[in-house]
Design a protein around this motif. Sequence first.
Motif, PDB file in Angstrom:
ATOM      1  N   SER A 153      -1.904  -3.397  -6.685  1.00  0.00           N
ATOM      2  CA  SER A 153      -2.485  -3.705  -5.375  1.00  0.00           C
ATOM      3  C   SER A 153      -1.578  -3.304  -4.208  1.00  0.00           C
ATOM      4  CB  SER A 153      -2.875  -5.180  -5.294  1.00  0.00           C
ATOM      5  OG  SER A 153      -1.740  -6.003  -5.266  1.00  0.00           O
ATOM      6  N   HIS A 154      -0.579  -2.462  -4.454  1.00  0.00           N
ATOM      7  CA  HIS A 154       0.193  -1.882  -3.343  1.00  0.00           C
ATOM      8  C   HIS A 154      -0.762  -1.199  -2.371  1.00  0.00           C
ATOM      9  CE1 HIS A 154      -0.624   1.785  -5.501  1.00  0.00           C
ATOM     10  NE2 HIS A 154      -0.212   2.462  -4.440  1.00  0.00           N
ATOM     11  N   SER A 155      -1.875  -0.708  -2.922  1.00  0.00           N
ATOM     12  CA  SER A 155      -2.802   0.080  -2.102  1.00  0.00           C
ATOM     13  C   SER A 155      -3.574  -0.765  -1.088  1.00  0.00           C
ATOM     14  CB  SER A 155      -3.788   0.823  -3.005  1.00  0.00           C
ATOM     15  OG  SER A 155      -4.461  -0.104  -3.840  1.00  0.00           O
ATOM     16  N   ASP A 156      -3.603  -2.083  -1.286  1.00  0.00           N
ATOM     17  CA  ASP A 156      -4.375  -2.924  -0.358  1.00  0.00           C
ATOM     18  C   ASP A 156      -3.937  -2.722   1.087  1.00  0.00           C
ATOM     19  OD1 ASP A 156      -6.066  -4.074  -2.220  1.00  0.00           O
ATOM     20  OD2 ASP A 156      -4.776  -5.814  -2.569  1.00  0.00           O
ATOM     21  N   PHE A 157      -2.642  -2.763   1.338  1.00  0.00           N
ATOM     22  CA  PHE A 157      -2.163  -2.637   2.727  1.00  0.00           C
ATOM     23  C   PHE A 157      -1.144  -1.513   2.924  1.00  0.00           C
ATOM     24  CE2 PHE A 157      -3.163  -7.246   2.107  1.00  0.00           C
ATOM     25  CZ  PHE A 157      -4.415  -7.170   2.693  1.00  0.00           C
ATOM     26  N   GLN A 158      -0.349  -1.216   1.923  1.00  0.00           N
ATOM     27  CA  GLN A 158       0.727  -0.227   2.103  1.00  0.00           C
ATOM     28  C   GLN A 158       0.177   1.165   2.389  1.00  0.00           C
ATOM     29  OE1 GLN A 158       3.371  -0.709  -1.318  1.00  0.00           O
ATOM     30  NE2 GLN A 158       3.269  -2.926  -1.067  1.00  0.00           N
ATOM     31  N   ASN A 162      -3.298   5.621   9.588  1.00  0.00           N
ATOM     32  CA  ASN A 162      -3.859   6.193  10.816  1.00  0.00           C
ATOM     33  C   ASN A 162      -3.329   7.618  10.991  1.00  0.00           C
ATOM     34  OD1 ASN A 162      -1.318   6.071  12.012  1.00  0.00           O
ATOM     35  ND2 ASN A 162      -1.748   4.176  13.142  1.00  0.00           N
ATOM     36  N   ALA A 163      -3.541   8.193  12.172  1.00  0.00           N
ATOM     37  CA  ALA A 163      -3.173   9.597  12.361  1.00  0.00           C
ATOM     38  C   ALA A 163      -1.676   9.840  12.174  1.00  0.00           C
ATOM     39  CB  ALA A 163      -3.611  10.056  13.754  1.00  0.00           C
ATOM     40  N   ASP A 164      -0.867   8.799  12.382  1.00  0.00           N
ATOM     41  CA  ASP A 164       0.579   8.949  12.203  1.00  0.00           C
ATOM     42  C   ASP A 164       1.010   8.845  10.737  1.00  0.00           C
ATOM     43  OD1 ASP A 164       0.987   9.197  14.919  1.00  0.00           O
ATOM     44  OD2 ASP A 164       1.181   7.028  15.207  1.00  0.00           O
ATOM     45  N   GLY A 165       0.126   8.366   9.904  1.00  0.00           N
ATOM     46  CA  GLY A 165       0.488   8.233   8.490  1.00  0.00           C
ATOM     47  C   GLY A 165       0.112   6.870   7.936  1.00  0.00           C
ATOM     48  N   LYS A 166       0.651   6.589   6.760  1.00  0.00           N
ATOM     49  CA  LYS A 166       0.344   5.329   6.075  1.00  0.00           C
ATOM     50  C   LYS A 166       1.308   4.229   6.519  1.00  0.00           C
ATOM     51  CE  LYS A 166      -1.537   7.629   1.986  1.00  0.00           C
ATOM     52  NZ  LYS A 166      -1.034   9.040   1.975  1.00  0.00           N
ATOM     53  N   LEU A 167       0.902   2.982   6.271  1.00  0.00           N
ATOM     54  CA  LEU A 167       1.744   1.860   6.682  1.00  0.00           C
ATOM     55  C   LEU A 167       3.149   1.949   6.085  1.00  0.00           C
ATOM     56  CD1 LEU A 167       2.236  -0.881   8.068  1.00  0.00           C
ATOM     57  CD2 LEU A 167       1.306  -1.974   6.015  1.00  0.00           C
ATOM     58  N   TYR A 168       3.250   2.285   4.793  1.00  0.00           N
ATOM     59  CA  TYR A 168       4.593   2.315   4.185  1.00  0.00           C
ATOM     60  C   TYR A 168       5.464   3.383   4.850  1.00  0.00           C
ATOM     61  CZ  TYR A 168       4.236   6.543   1.295  1.00  0.00           C
ATOM     62  OH  TYR A 168       4.145   7.837   0.876  1.00  0.00           O
ATOM     63  N   GLU A 169       4.840   4.457   5.308  1.00  0.00           N
ATOM     64  CA  GLU A 169       5.590   5.498   6.019  1.00  0.00           C
ATOM     65  C   GLU A 169       6.061   4.969   7.377  1.00  0.00           C
ATOM     66  OE1 GLU A 169       3.491   9.564   4.407  1.00  0.00           O
ATOM     67  OE2 GLU A 169       2.317   8.341   5.800  1.00  0.00           O
ATOM     68  N   GLU A 170       5.169   4.231   8.035  1.00  0.00           N
ATOM     69  CA  GLU A 170       5.525   3.614   9.320  1.00  0.00           C
ATOM     70  C   GLU A 170       6.680   2.617   9.131  1.00  0.00           C
ATOM     71  OE1 GLU A 170       4.396   4.429  12.230  1.00  0.00           O
ATOM     72  OE2 GLU A 170       4.548   2.694  13.571  1.00  0.00           O
ATOM     73  N   VAL A 171       6.627   1.855   8.031  1.00  0.00           N
ATOM     74  CA  VAL A 171       7.702   0.892   7.745  1.00  0.00           C
ATOM     75  C   VAL A 171       9.041   1.630   7.640  1.00  0.00           C
ATOM     76  CG1 VAL A 171       8.645  -0.624   5.931  1.00  0.00           C
ATOM     77  CG2 VAL A 171       6.277  -0.908   6.701  1.00  0.00           C
TER      78      VAL A 171
ATOM     79  N   ASN B 162      -5.829   1.527  13.034  1.00  0.00           N
ATOM     80  CA  ASN B 162      -6.669   2.724  12.871  1.00  0.00           C
ATOM     81  C   ASN B 162      -8.084   2.409  13.365  1.00  0.00           C
ATOM     82  OD1 ASN B 162      -8.095   1.425  10.820  1.00  0.00           O
ATOM     83  ND2 ASN B 162      -6.960   2.432   9.169  1.00  0.00           N
ATOM     84  N   ALA B 163      -9.037   3.282  13.069  1.00  0.00           N
ATOM     85  CA  ALA B 163     -10.386   3.116  13.622  1.00  0.00           C
ATOM     86  C   ALA B 163     -11.043   1.807  13.170  1.00  0.00           C
ATOM     87  CB  ALA B 163     -11.252   4.306  13.221  1.00  0.00           C
TER      88      ALA B 163
END
Lengths: 276, 276
Positions: A153-158, A162-171, B162-163
């Motif tokens: 379930s890492h995929s639920d939020f990580q 958005n256009a800048d990338g995924k949450l884990y990348e933002e982290v 995101n959207a």
Amino acid sequence: MNKKQLFEQIQAKKSFLCVGLDPVLENVPKHLLSFEDPIFEFNKQIIEATKDLCVAYKPNTAFYESRGLKGWESLLKTWAHIPEDIFTIADAKRGDIGNTSAMYADAFFNEEKSGMSFDAITVAPYMGKDSVGPFLKYEDKWVILLALTSNESHSDFQLFENADGKLYEEVIRVSSKWGSSDQLMYVVGATRGAEFANIRRLAPDNFLLVPGVGAQGGSLADVCEFGLNATCGLLVNSSRGIIYAGKGEDFAEKAREEALKLQQEMEIILEKSGLL
Amino acid sequence: MNKKQLFEQIQAKKSFLCVGLDPVLENVPKHLLSFEDPIFEFNKQIIEATKDLCVAYKPNTAFYESRGLKGWESLLKTWAHIPEDIFTIADAKRGDIGNTSAMYADAFFNEEKSGMSFDAITVAPYMGKDSVGPFLKYEDKWVILLALTSNESHSDFQLFENADGKLYEEVIRVSSKWGSSDQLMYVVGATRGAEFANIRRLAPDNFLLVPGVGAQGGSLADVCEFGLNATCGLLVNSSRGIIYAGKGEDFAEKAREEALKLQQEMEIILEKSGLL
């Protein structure tokens, strides 16, 4: 322990193995149950059998807290038993507002206050910079921030994107401004092989703590292909695969055999990569 | 404690106050330092002085862990001292992969294993459903998931957008499928007044645990304007504002005075909203 010392340990032992000390009483060999503290006795024997093969030990605090006061006591004794030249990680996944995270820093970094002083603690990033700052004030101590974890379930939020990338990348992007690669590592599951190249672009110099090899199905070769950097940059963890390799009186020998297999694989990888 | 019982307590006490039991030794009145366990003695007197005015107590585990073994002992004793009809929250902000979260559930929900059985635990959502599931298996126990926290750096990741909306909205949207409003609450900081209307659209029936009134500057009126629902739906926490209201021998009386002020405000709000 600082980054230079950690890399020296890796070179000396030809290993970037971290052993997860996550014992549950039900899985501890029967002959240990007569000891006053079977969990500590189990850890002690695992440590004795593997300490020349690994560079880090990582007790997950949940396994100790689940046993209440006597569990916390086993954790304290386990920490105290780990040789000084081995990197210690409190896998605690803490994180709270600033004044509260300062208390967690006392709990895991301040021996005078709590009886324990690990080299590193795992931290959940959800509450942002406040929750990480207090840990970074300790010299030669580390925050290991959850980035891309090994569970399904890492995929639920990580992977929220958005256009800048995924949450884990933002982290990784945002948190890498909070401290240097001498203070910050990231947790990246071994089951995320394909993402390692991407993570190395975002965090070229940071160590990555990599759980999920063994019981969870991750591949050491996949991790290393894209994960290694100039100071190795990887601590690969195995818990159940090592500590439960045997169920009988020879459990520590069996644990050693599994740790040795991983160390030997790691030695070949380090050699080939010119890191020795 | 289930939702119906919690609402009955709120109606009986005309209060939705939660008192945060987060003492540090430096702030405990001097006359308590001669007790064998000054932290427990402090909590005990705070509980005695406020138990008719609040419906919940929330020890933050960091404040206990920071003192090592003796801190964990104070936490156990504090939990045991809270009257049975008062809702207990382990503010632990845990969260790990499934088999490890099951250990945390033992630590805070399973008295037989750990010596403690809180009604609820706060959980960080970053690792997704796996990390929450094990807690939801306990009947009449609750997960209180971090959604929009009171600290300044909540904006680092909780507002990542995101959207479909912001991350904290996604956390509420996705997690509300994991369990009913009889099992799941959300943490929403009192300092997020303007967002309460939006959160109520996403989680109309869930209780919200609201820290940040008092020392952190949140307003009770703002929170209630949009936060109340048909079963009250709010547990408003105050820690420092109550427990440190006095510094001398009358600290418990002073704490009671502050708790009483909040209870009286709450009574008026509940009355006006037709909830009594």
